[in-house]
Design a protein around this motif. Sequence first.
Motif, mmCIF file in Angstrom:
data_model
loop_
_atom_site.group_PDB
_atom_site.id
_atom_site.type_symbol
_atom_site.label_atom_id
_atom_site.label_comp_id
_atom_site.label_asym_id
_atom_site.label_seq_id
_atom_site.Cartn_x
_atom_site.Cartn_y
_atom_site.Cartn_z
ATOM 1 N N GLY A 14 0.583 -1.330 -0.107
ATOM 2 C CA GLY A 14 0.605 0.003 -0.078
ATOM 3 C C GLY A 14 0.508 1.437 0.033
ATOM 4 O O GLY A 14 0.031 2.531 0.041
ATOM 5 N N LYS A 15 2.271 1.613 -0.211
ATOM 6 C CA LYS A 15 3.011 2.412 -0.789
ATOM 7 C C LYS A 15 2.241 3.566 -1.164
ATOM 8 O O LYS A 15 2.497 4.447 -0.632
ATOM 9 N N SER A 16 1.837 3.188 -2.046
ATOM 10 C CA SER A 16 1.366 4.095 -3.822
ATOM 11 C C SER A 16 0.190 4.942 -2.563
ATOM 12 O O SER A 16 -0.054 5.924 -3.510
ATOM 13 N N THR A 17 -0.753 3.605 -2.551
ATOM 14 C CA THR A 17 -2.046 4.148 -2.047
ATOM 15 C C THR A 17 -1.777 5.969 -1.101
ATOM 16 O O THR A 17 -2.462 6.282 -0.984
ATOM 17 N N LEU A 18 -0.501 5.014 0.035
ATOM 18 C CA LEU A 18 0.268 6.167 1.019
ATOM 19 C C LEU A 18 0.464 7.863 0.051
ATOM 20 O O LEU A 18 -0.042 8.826 0.770
ATOM 21 N N PHE A 19 1.029 7.418 -0.777
ATOM 22 C CA PHE A 19 2.071 8.947 -1.163
ATOM 23 C C PHE A 19 0.742 9.393 -1.460
ATOM 24 O O PHE A 19 0.640 10.522 -1.948
ATOM 25 N N ASN A 20 -0.251 8.692 -2.431
ATOM 26 C CA ASN A 20 -0.872 9.501 -2.949
ATOM 27 C C ASN A 20 -2.203 10.233 -2.397
ATOM 28 O O ASN A 20 -2.171 10.897 -2.306
ATOM 29 N N ARG A 21 -2.877 9.617 -0.772
ATOM 30 C CA ARG A 21 -3.070 9.952 0.367
ATOM 31 C C ARG A 21 -1.829 11.431 0.884
ATOM 32 O O ARG A 21 -2.844 12.620 0.718
ATOM 33 N N LEU A 22 -1.497 11.253 0.794
ATOM 34 C CA LEU A 22 -0.674 12.488 1.606
ATOM 35 C C LEU A 22 0.007 13.639 0.091
ATOM 36 O O LEU A 22 -0.026 14.509 1.093
ATOM 37 N N ILE A 55 8.534 10.698 -0.512
ATOM 38 C CA ILE A 55 9.568 9.550 -1.487
ATOM 39 C C ILE A 55 8.829 8.234 -1.902
ATOM 40 O O ILE A 55 8.333 7.065 -0.230
ATOM 41 N N ASP A 56 8.065 7.545 -2.518
ATOM 42 C CA ASP A 56 8.265 6.379 -2.344
ATOM 43 C C ASP A 56 8.125 5.289 -3.625
ATOM 44 O O ASP A 56 9.022 5.878 -4.733
ATOM 45 N N THR A 57 8.824 4.675 -2.908
ATOM 46 C CA THR A 57 10.187 3.114 -3.618
ATOM 47 C C THR A 57 8.736 2.407 -4.273
ATOM 48 O O THR A 57 7.962 1.702 -4.287
#
Length: 163
Positions: A14-22, A55-57
């Motif tokens: 869920g890294k990118s989901t969180l990135f997009n939310r932030l 930063i999103d990995t």
Amino acid sequence: MSFTLAIVGRPNVGKSTLFNRLVGKRLALVDDQPGVTRDLREGAARLGDLRFTVIDTAGLEDATDASLQGRMRRLTERAVEMADICLFLIDARAGVTPVDETVADILRRRGGQVILAANKSEGRAADAGVIEAYSLGFGEPVRMSAEHGEGLNDLLSQLMPIA
Ligand code: GDP
Ligand code: MG
């Protein structure tokens, strides 16, 4: 003071989901530094009163089983180098996997500030995984759901004193 937060973890937690939310729509324009911008996405994040770079990995999605460990190690080390604080995400529904242990090793060797978060924690299906997350050795996990926007206040409380 501004800081950089790297979201690290194995694929699909869920890294990118969180990135997009932030980041919302404040995605930084990427230039074409070869390799880096494709695999590490950077954005201007906001959480409560905090403003920071996140930063999103990325760049792990298309890795094969054979290439994943090496690529994840390289990208995670790269993200960690760029970051002041690492947010280590696991999937609480899946529990702790061997690949999560690899990420934990990388973070331990580097010895910086790490916040552990158990994502996908909405509902009871995540309870066992949240407990398991303690075994990674980064203390109490922040229980969150990036998809549902839950746990962001707890994340903020963890960030405030060290930001
Ligand atoms: P990444 O590979 O770590 O960047 O993971 P993604 O952000 O692409 O998410 C992987 C999958 O998990 C997607 O299908 C998301 O919709 C899903 N996902 C992300 N966050 C949550 C969550 O909080 N709860 C649940 N149930 N699914 C989630
Ligand atoms: Mg991703």
